[in-house]
Write a protein that holds these residues in place. Sequence first.
Motif, PDB file in Angstrom:
ATOM      1  N   GLN A  74      19.418  -7.960  31.505  1.00 22.52           N
ATOM      2  CA  GLN A  74      18.135  -7.325  31.812  1.00 22.52           C
ATOM      3  C   GLN A  74      17.607  -6.441  30.680  1.00 22.52           C
ATOM      4  OE1 GLN A  74      20.158  -5.986  35.545  1.00 22.52           O
ATOM      5  NE2 GLN A  74      18.153  -6.394  36.459  1.00 22.52           N
ATOM      6  N   GLU A 106      14.436  -4.159  31.260  1.00 18.96           N
ATOM      7  CA  GLU A 106      14.461  -3.273  32.413  1.00 18.96           C
ATOM      8  C   GLU A 106      15.311  -2.057  32.081  1.00 18.96           C
ATOM      9  OE1 GLU A 106      16.417  -3.409  36.802  1.00 18.96           O
ATOM     10  OE2 GLU A 106      14.963  -5.003  36.363  1.00 18.96           O
ATOM     11  N   CYS A 121      17.760   0.994  32.438  1.00 20.85           N
ATOM     12  CA  CYS A 121      18.908   1.264  33.300  1.00 20.85           C
ATOM     13  C   CYS A 121      18.616   2.460  34.198  1.00 20.85           C
ATOM     14  CB  CYS A 121      20.153   1.545  32.443  1.00 20.85           C
ATOM     15  SG  CYS A 121      21.592   2.137  33.347  1.00 20.85           S
ATOM     16  N   CYS A 122      18.056   3.502  33.622  1.00 20.53           N
ATOM     17  CA  CYS A 122      17.760   4.719  34.380  1.00 20.53           C
ATOM     18  C   CYS A 122      16.254   4.908  34.444  1.00 20.53           C
ATOM     19  CB  CYS A 122      18.428   5.926  33.715  1.00 20.53           C
ATOM     20  SG  CYS A 122      18.257   7.464  34.650  1.00 20.53           S
ATOM     21  N   HIS A 167      12.560   4.476  37.439  1.00 17.61           N
ATOM     22  CA  HIS A 167      12.090   4.314  38.815  1.00 17.61           C
ATOM     23  C   HIS A 167      10.783   3.525  38.846  1.00 17.61           C
ATOM     24  CE1 HIS A 167      11.376   5.269  43.030  1.00 17.61           C
ATOM     25  NE2 HIS A 167      10.137   5.596  42.711  1.00 17.61           N
ATOM     26  N   ASN A 206      11.222  -1.041  35.578  1.00 21.90           N
ATOM     27  CA  ASN A 206      11.982   0.096  36.107  1.00 21.90           C
ATOM     28  C   ASN A 206      11.714   1.339  35.260  1.00 21.90           C
ATOM     29  OD1 ASN A 206      13.740   1.271  38.061  1.00 21.90           O
ATOM     30  ND2 ASN A 206      15.420   1.244  36.570  1.00 21.90           N
ATOM     31  N   CYS A 214      13.785   8.974  33.737  1.00 21.90           N
ATOM     32  CA  CYS A 214      15.189   9.120  34.136  1.00 21.90           C
ATOM     33  C   CYS A 214      15.504  10.552  34.558  1.00 21.90           C
ATOM     34  CB  CYS A 214      16.081   8.718  32.963  1.00 21.90           C
ATOM     35  SG  CYS A 214      17.843   8.815  33.290  1.00 21.90           S
ATOM     36  N   SER A 263      20.497   6.292  37.422  1.00 24.93           N
ATOM     37  CA  SER A 263      21.131   5.336  36.520  1.00 24.93           C
ATOM     38  C   SER A 263      21.467   4.055  37.271  1.00 24.93           C
ATOM     39  CB  SER A 263      22.415   5.938  35.944  1.00 24.93           C
ATOM     40  OG  SER A 263      23.164   4.964  35.244  1.00 24.93           O
ATOM     41  N   CYS A 264      21.474   2.964  36.529  1.00 23.65           N
ATOM     42  CA  CYS A 264      21.931   1.701  37.089  1.00 23.65           C
ATOM     43  C   CYS A 264      23.449   1.766  37.260  1.00 23.65           C
ATOM     44  CB  CYS A 264      21.549   0.535  36.178  1.00 23.65           C
ATOM     45  SG  CYS A 264      22.229   0.648  34.506  1.00 23.65           S
ATOM     46  N   GLU A 265      24.001   0.760  37.925  1.00 20.35           N
ATOM     47  CA  GLU A 265      25.424   0.787  38.259  1.00 20.35           C
ATOM     48  C   GLU A 265      26.325   0.673  37.025  1.00 20.35           C
ATOM     49  OE1 GLU A 265      28.593  -1.828  40.954  1.00 20.35           O
ATOM     50  OE2 GLU A 265      26.460  -1.849  41.451  1.00 20.35           O
ATOM     51  N   ARG A 325      23.840  -2.935  29.736  1.00 21.82           N
ATOM     52  CA  ARG A 325      22.383  -2.835  29.634  1.00 21.82           C
ATOM     53  C   ARG A 325      21.963  -2.419  28.236  1.00 21.82           C
ATOM     54  NH1 ARG A 325      20.508  -2.515  34.984  1.00 21.82           N
ATOM     55  NH2 ARG A 325      18.389  -2.512  34.142  1.00 21.82           N
TER      56      ARG A 325
END
Length: 309
Positions: free
Chosen positions: A219, A222, A224-225, A227, A232, A239, A255-257, A262
């Motif tokens: 991704q 997109e 990672c962190c 909204h 994103n 973030c 943050s993303c998982e 990323r």
Amino acid sequence: EDLRLPHLSAYLDSVGSNFSHGANFATAGSPIRPQNMTLSQSGYSPIALNVQLVEFSDFLARSQYFWSQGGVFTRLLPREDYFSRALYTFDIGQNDLTAGLKQNMTIEQIKAYIPDVMTQFSDAIKKVYAEGGRSFWIHNTGPLGCLIYIMDRFHLEAPEDERGCLRPFNELAQFFNTRLKQAVDSLRTELPLAALTYVDVYSVKYNLITRAHKHGFQQPFEACCGHGGKYNYNNGRRCGFKITEEGKEIVIAKSCEDPSIRVSWDGIHFTEAANRWILEQIAGGSYSDPPIPLNMTCHRMNHQDQCMV
């Protein structure tokens, strides 16, 4: 870490810092050319390259004064000969381009002031050289049109290339890089004792973003962190952004998982994993002119000292 050197302390965070291996004069949002606006107006740091040069000169003079006093200072400050043996790294210029975009300038208007940016950059290298600096590692700027915060703002008005990046902004970055390469070539003539290495970071970053899956990332377009939105990314809800519900603060831009797979951290900056991958590509010298590895960039003719900083 790969060179087995400690991380550099920030010059502006001097309390309790150890500068024996060098100092970091960079600040977030710094341009080469000072912006004739406040931080709140432009979003860019007032500590432009010219200010960083003043800080460097002050650091050189004051560190040697205190080092000569002996005691703890000899453990926390660099020796005088380190300044001529040091590697001076420059990764700056992207903010000079995006500053024009934020002021709604056209691509051609931005190109028109790039010669002045190059003059100020060259003057900075000459000043460090005059202070004794001899080895310089200079990064070009990355693919603007592949950065999420640029794509978020301009994706409706700029055509994409075959990889999904915005072509006009990548072409602007390439124009900047061509002028930067010319400036470095001129500096090699003007500064005969200097070892100047030009690093094509643009190609490395473009490769990473547009072929992310091939390199173990996912991704790339997109954040990672962040909204919301297509990427994103929401400039008004970056973030860490919080809202208050029923008297409680809730972080909605999280943050993303797994940031380790990323490319973009927050739509503006690369993740630590991406930055590590980028360094691994450029450290060997295959993207450098001349094509020498990072640990050999201090070598110039008879200038054979190992890099200290």
